[in-house]
Design an enzyme around this catalytic site. Structure first.
Site, PDB file in Angstrom:
ATOM      1  NE  ARG A  49      82.261  47.383  37.462  1.00 13.47           N
ATOM      2  CZ  ARG A  49      82.294  46.099  37.113  1.00 13.47           C
ATOM      3  NH1 ARG A  49      82.531  45.169  38.031  1.00 13.47           N
ATOM      4  NH2 ARG A  49      82.068  45.743  35.869  1.00 13.47           N
ATOM      5  CB  SER A 118      84.765  52.836  31.237  1.00 14.39           C
ATOM      6  OG  SER A 118      84.684  52.523  32.612  1.00 14.39           O
ATOM      7  CE  LYS A 147      86.525  47.455  34.426  1.00 10.89           C
ATOM      8  NZ  LYS A 147      85.173  47.910  34.135  1.00 10.89           N
TER       9      LYS A 147
END
Length: 223
Positions: A49, A118, A147
């Site tokens: 990521r 997600s 996040k």
């Protein structure tokens, strides 16, 4: 009746300790070195990521990670970029709510690919149950800087509700570390996904060992 967690054609995977990469958090350490240490410490899935990288750099890094992980039998999952996953022959892709639709990703990646999704609220799980998804990334469990765009955290109570809503594997992410990993598994997660808890750790190998131990303690407690 709950739907089956996955079609029988795909082998099961252990999501107990799921590493999500962040080169910046690794500081002066090489990302490849950090991933290698984490795998030796017990990480069983690695997700690439790196949203700041362009396609060329992402593919180069993914190829290097594939080479690193293959001898260990550890799957590499690419975040968001189905095209990059296809380009390097990664094990699969992890999709967000605004990424490529799951059904199209499945069509492109094939029946053997691992596809994660997600989920940020229960409605996402209920909607996704009719699609061919291997696991849900329940995000975030606790507030976290990795996040920051997600405002509402699930908390342990929300995670327990997610567990009741599906038979599919749940990988919890967001603010998880050695101090709360066991509680997260007790609340219903099949595994924990971590970023800074390993990438920013002074000793990634020991961090992975400690996290996996906590996850296993949580699983033993609910058996």
């Amino acid at each position: 009746m709950r739907p089956s967690a996955r079609p029988p054609a795909r082998p099961p995977f252990d999501f107990s300790l799921y590493l999500v990469t962040d080169q910046q958090l690794c500081g002066e350490n090489s990302l490849l070195d950090v991933v290698g240490l984490a795998v030796r410490g017990g990480a069983q899935v690695v997700q690439l990521r790196e949203k700041r990288l362009g396609m060329r750099a992402l593919v180069d890094l993914a190829r290097a990670l594939c080479g690193l992980l293959e001898p260990f039998g550890i799957p590499l999952i690419i975040n968001d970029r189905v095209d990059a996953a296809l380009a390097v022959g990664a094990a699969g892709a992890h999709l967000g709510q605004s990424d490529m639709p799951v059904d199209l990703a499945r069509l492109l990646l094939g029946p053997q690919a691992i596809i994660g999704l997600s989920v940020e609220r229960l409605e996402h799980i209920r909607e996704a149950e009719r699609h061919d998804v291997d696991y849900y990334g329940v995000s975030p469990i606790f507030p976290t800087g990795t996040k920051a765009e997600l405002v509402n955290a699930w908390g342990l109570g929300g995670l327990a509700a997610a567990r009741r809503a599906t038979a599919r594997p749940l990988v919890a992410i967001g603010g998880i570390g050695i101090d709360n990993a066991e509680a997260v598994v007790r609340a219903g997660a099949d595994g924990v996904a971590v970023v800074s808890a390993i990438c920013a750790a002074p000793d990634p190998l020991k961090a992975a060992e400690d996290l996996l131990r906590a996850v296993r303690q949580g699983k033993n407690a609910v058996q």
